[in-house]
Design a protein around this motif. Sequence first.
Motif, PDB file in Angstrom:
ATOM      1  N   CYS A  38       0.831  -1.205   0.000  1.00 51.02           N
ATOM      2  CA  CYS A  38       0.000   0.000   0.000  1.00 51.02           C
ATOM      3  C   CYS A  38       0.868   1.258   0.000  1.00 51.02           C
ATOM      4  O   CYS A  38       2.027   1.243   0.451  1.00 51.02           O
ATOM      5  N   ALA A  39       0.285   2.347  -0.443  1.00 42.71           N
ATOM      6  CA  ALA A  39       0.982   3.633  -0.505  1.00 42.71           C
ATOM      7  C   ALA A  39       1.477   4.073   0.880  1.00 42.71           C
ATOM      8  O   ALA A  39       2.604   4.576   1.020  1.00 42.71           O
ATOM      9  N   GLU A  40       0.643   3.875   1.894  1.00 42.85           N
ATOM     10  CA  GLU A  40       0.995   4.321   3.241  1.00 42.85           C
ATOM     11  C   GLU A  40       2.221   3.590   3.756  1.00 42.85           C
ATOM     12  O   GLU A  40       3.133   4.176   4.336  1.00 42.85           O
ATOM     13  N   ARG A  41       2.241   2.273   3.550  1.00 40.26           N
ATOM     14  CA  ARG A  41       3.403   1.508   4.036  1.00 40.26           C
ATOM     15  C   ARG A  41       4.654   1.810   3.218  1.00 40.26           C
ATOM     16  O   ARG A  41       5.761   1.808   3.755  1.00 40.26           O
ATOM     17  N   THR A  42       4.487   2.085   1.951  1.00 36.00           N
ATOM     18  CA  THR A  42       5.661   2.503   1.161  1.00 36.00           C
ATOM     19  C   THR A  42       6.270   3.750   1.797  1.00 36.00           C
ATOM     20  O   THR A  42       7.499   3.835   1.987  1.00 36.00           O
ATOM     21  N   ALA A  43       5.414   4.704   2.154  1.00 38.46           N
ATOM     22  CA  ALA A  43       5.923   5.955   2.758  1.00 38.46           C
ATOM     23  C   ALA A  43       6.585   5.675   4.110  1.00 38.46           C
ATOM     24  O   ALA A  43       7.687   6.178   4.392  1.00 38.46           O
ATOM     25  N   PHE A  44       5.935   4.866   4.951  1.00 39.43           N
ATOM     26  CA  PHE A  44       6.514   4.554   6.266  1.00 39.43           C
ATOM     27  C   PHE A  44       7.848   3.825   6.125  1.00 39.43           C
ATOM     28  O   PHE A  44       8.812   4.132   6.830  1.00 39.43           O
ATOM     29  N   PHE A  45       7.902   2.866   5.222  1.00 40.24           N
ATOM     30  CA  PHE A  45       9.130   2.061   5.127  1.00 40.24           C
ATOM     31  C   PHE A  45      10.273   2.875   4.535  1.00 40.24           C
ATOM     32  O   PHE A  45      11.436   2.696   4.910  1.00 40.24           O
ATOM     33  N   LYS A  46       9.935   3.780   3.624  1.00 38.54           N
ATOM     34  CA  LYS A  46      10.978   4.691   3.136  1.00 38.54           C
ATOM     35  C   LYS A  46      11.533   5.514   4.297  1.00 38.54           C
ATOM     36  O   LYS A  46      12.751   5.678   4.451  1.00 38.54           O
ATOM     37  N   ALA A  47      10.625   6.058   5.102  1.00 33.62           N
ATOM     38  CA  ALA A  47      11.039   6.957   6.192  1.00 33.62           C
ATOM     39  C   ALA A  47      11.850   6.206   7.251  1.00 33.62           C
ATOM     40  O   ALA A  47      12.936   6.647   7.653  1.00 33.62           O
ATOM     41  N   VAL A  48      11.331   5.065   7.687  1.00 35.35           N
ATOM     42  CA  VAL A  48      12.012   4.323   8.760  1.00 35.35           C
ATOM     43  C   VAL A  48      13.371   3.832   8.268  1.00 35.35           C
ATOM     44  O   VAL A  48      14.360   3.850   9.008  1.00 35.35           O
ATOM     45  N   SER A  49      13.442   3.466   7.000  1.00 35.45           N
ATOM     46  CA  SER A  49      14.726   2.986   6.458  1.00 35.45           C
ATOM     47  C   SER A  49      15.738   4.116   6.305  1.00 35.45           C
ATOM     48  O   SER A  49      16.915   3.869   6.056  1.00 35.45           O
ATOM     49  N   GLU A  50      15.271   5.347   6.490  1.00 33.21           N
ATOM     50  CA  GLU A  50      16.203   6.487   6.483  1.00 33.21           C
ATOM     51  C   GLU A  50      16.394   7.065   7.878  1.00 33.21           C
ATOM     52  O   GLU A  50      16.911   8.164   8.047  1.00 33.21           O
ATOM     53  N   GLY A  51      15.931   6.308   8.882  1.00 37.63           N
ATOM     54  CA  GLY A  51      16.229   6.681  10.266  1.00 37.63           C
ATOM     55  C   GLY A  51      15.148   7.465  10.991  1.00 37.63           C
ATOM     56  O   GLY A  51      15.323   7.833  12.149  1.00 37.63           O
ATOM     57  N   GLU A  52      14.020   7.740  10.341  1.00 41.85           N
ATOM     58  CA  GLU A  52      12.942   8.492  10.995  1.00 41.85           C
ATOM     59  C   GLU A  52      12.065   7.541  11.806  1.00 41.85           C
ATOM     60  O   GLU A  52      11.666   6.488  11.301  1.00 41.85           O
ATOM     61  N   HIS A  53      11.751   7.949  13.032  1.00 45.69           N
ATOM     62  CA  HIS A  53      10.843   7.144  13.854  1.00 45.69           C
ATOM     63  C   HIS A  53       9.704   7.960  14.431  1.00 45.69           C
ATOM     64  O   HIS A  53       8.851   7.412  15.125  1.00 45.69           O
ATOM     65  N   ASP A  54       9.700   9.258  14.201  1.00 49.58           N
ATOM     66  CA  ASP A  54       8.706  10.143  14.822  1.00 49.58           C
ATOM     67  C   ASP A  54       7.932  10.887  13.753  1.00 49.58           C
ATOM     68  O   ASP A  54       8.530  11.574  12.907  1.00 49.58           O
ATOM     69  N   PHE A  55       6.609  10.762  13.829  1.00 50.74           N
ATOM     70  CA  PHE A  55       5.773  11.305  12.754  1.00 50.74           C
ATOM     71  C   PHE A  55       4.612  12.129  13.290  1.00 50.74           C
ATOM     72  O   PHE A  55       4.103  11.877  14.389  1.00 50.74           O
ATOM     73  N   THR A  56       4.199  13.087  12.479  1.00 57.75           N
ATOM     74  CA  THR A  56       3.141  14.022  12.855  1.00 57.75           C
ATOM     75  C   THR A  56       1.819  13.709  12.166  1.00 57.75           C
ATOM     76  O   THR A  56       0.758  13.772  12.789  1.00 57.75           O
ATOM     77  N   ALA A  57       1.885  13.423  10.864  1.00 56.79           N
ATOM     78  CA  ALA A  57       0.651  13.271  10.080  1.00 56.79           C
ATOM     79  C   ALA A  57       0.935  12.522   8.791  1.00 56.79           C
ATOM     80  O   ALA A  57       2.079  12.478   8.317  1.00 56.79           O
ATOM     81  N   ILE A  58      -0.145  11.949   8.226  1.00 58.22           N
ATOM     82  CA  ILE A  58      -0.039  11.361   6.883  1.00 58.22           C
ATOM     83  C   ILE A  58      -1.260  11.797   6.084  1.00 58.22           C
ATOM     84  O   ILE A  58      -2.382  11.818   6.618  1.00 58.22           O
ATOM     85  N   ALA A  59      -1.048  12.182   4.837  1.00 57.58           N
ATOM     86  CA  ALA A  59      -2.159  12.465   3.927  1.00 57.58           C
ATOM     87  C   ALA A  59      -2.277  11.300   2.952  1.00 57.58           C
ATOM     88  O   ALA A  59      -1.266  10.765   2.482  1.00 57.58           O
ATOM     89  N   ILE A  60      -3.515  10.900   2.682  1.00 60.22           N
ATOM     90  CA  ILE A  60      -3.780   9.750   1.810  1.00 60.22           C
ATOM     91  C   ILE A  60      -4.787  10.167   0.742  1.00 60.22           C
ATOM     92  O   ILE A  60      -5.823  10.773   1.053  1.00 60.22           O
ATOM     93  N   MET A  67       1.069   2.166  11.425  1.00 58.09           N
ATOM     94  CA  MET A  67       1.023   3.489  12.074  1.00 58.09           C
ATOM     95  C   MET A  67       1.110   3.334  13.591  1.00 58.09           C
ATOM     96  O   MET A  67       1.796   4.091  14.270  1.00 58.09           O
ATOM     97  N   GLU A  68       0.407   2.342  14.128  1.00 62.12           N
ATOM     98  CA  GLU A  68       0.386   2.088  15.576  1.00 62.12           C
ATOM     99  C   GLU A  68       1.796   1.869  16.123  1.00 62.12           C
ATOM    100  O   GLU A  68       2.119   2.244  17.245  1.00 62.12           O
ATOM    101  N   GLU A  69       2.646   1.279  15.314  1.00 59.59           N
ATOM    102  CA  GLU A  69       4.009   0.983  15.753  1.00 59.59           C
ATOM    103  C   GLU A  69       4.825   2.251  15.977  1.00 59.59           C
ATOM    104  O   GLU A  69       5.646   2.312  16.890  1.00 59.59           O
ATOM    105  N   PHE A  70       4.588   3.261  15.153  1.00 57.24           N
ATOM    106  CA  PHE A  70       5.472   4.431  15.162  1.00 57.24           C
ATOM    107  C   PHE A  70       4.817   5.735  15.605  1.00 57.24           C
ATOM    108  O   PHE A  70       5.530   6.725  15.793  1.00 57.24           O
ATOM    109  N   CYS A  71       3.501   5.753  15.752  1.00 61.68           N
ATOM    110  CA  CYS A  71       2.818   7.042  15.935  1.00 61.68           C
ATOM    111  C   CYS A  71       2.057   7.111  17.251  1.00 61.68           C
ATOM    112  O   CYS A  71       1.542   6.102  17.726  1.00 61.68           O
ATOM    113  N   ASP A  72       1.978   8.319  17.787  1.00 58.82           N
ATOM    114  CA  ASP A  72       1.183   8.566  18.986  1.00 58.82           C
ATOM    115  C   ASP A  72      -0.296   8.535  18.581  1.00 58.82           C
ATOM    116  O   ASP A  72      -0.729   9.339  17.751  1.00 58.82           O
TER     117      ASP A  72
END
Length: 137
Positions: free
Chosen positions: A53-75, A98-103
Amino acid sequence: MDKKELVKAALEARKLSYAPYSHFRVGAALLAKSGKIYTGCNIENAAYTPSNCAERTAFFKAVSEGEHDFTAIAITGGREDAAHLQICAPCGVCRQVMEEFCDEETFEIILGTDADDMQVYTLKELLPLGFGVSNLN
Ligand code: THU
């Protein structure tokens, strides 16, 4: 970062969707607390189950570049031949990622059809009583 800008980034990402089987194109734009935006599109596969899915593509790109803290996602999503998009809510698997990485109280899930038409939910609203890292402690 303005919500409208995030929806526009998701619409741009949707243009790169690879969806030759469902013909349903999805784009996502994930805003990290660092201020950086990670985009993603759905990527399908002839064997079907390896599709992402598009959302997981975005999350996996981000986490694979060291990001673990997120504010929002637009879909943004809809059939490739749709003149106007409908609201596209994330699937259950993406909500769990999202539950894994987001408040769950503050992370915003922005469902847009265009920059002037969006609905905003918290993760807790879309995944009540979710199972997360705190359950393992
Ligand atoms: N899809 C997403 O990328 N995100 C969603 O929120 C819902 C569904 C994709 C998966 C598949 O490639 C296509 O849309 C049809 O289900």
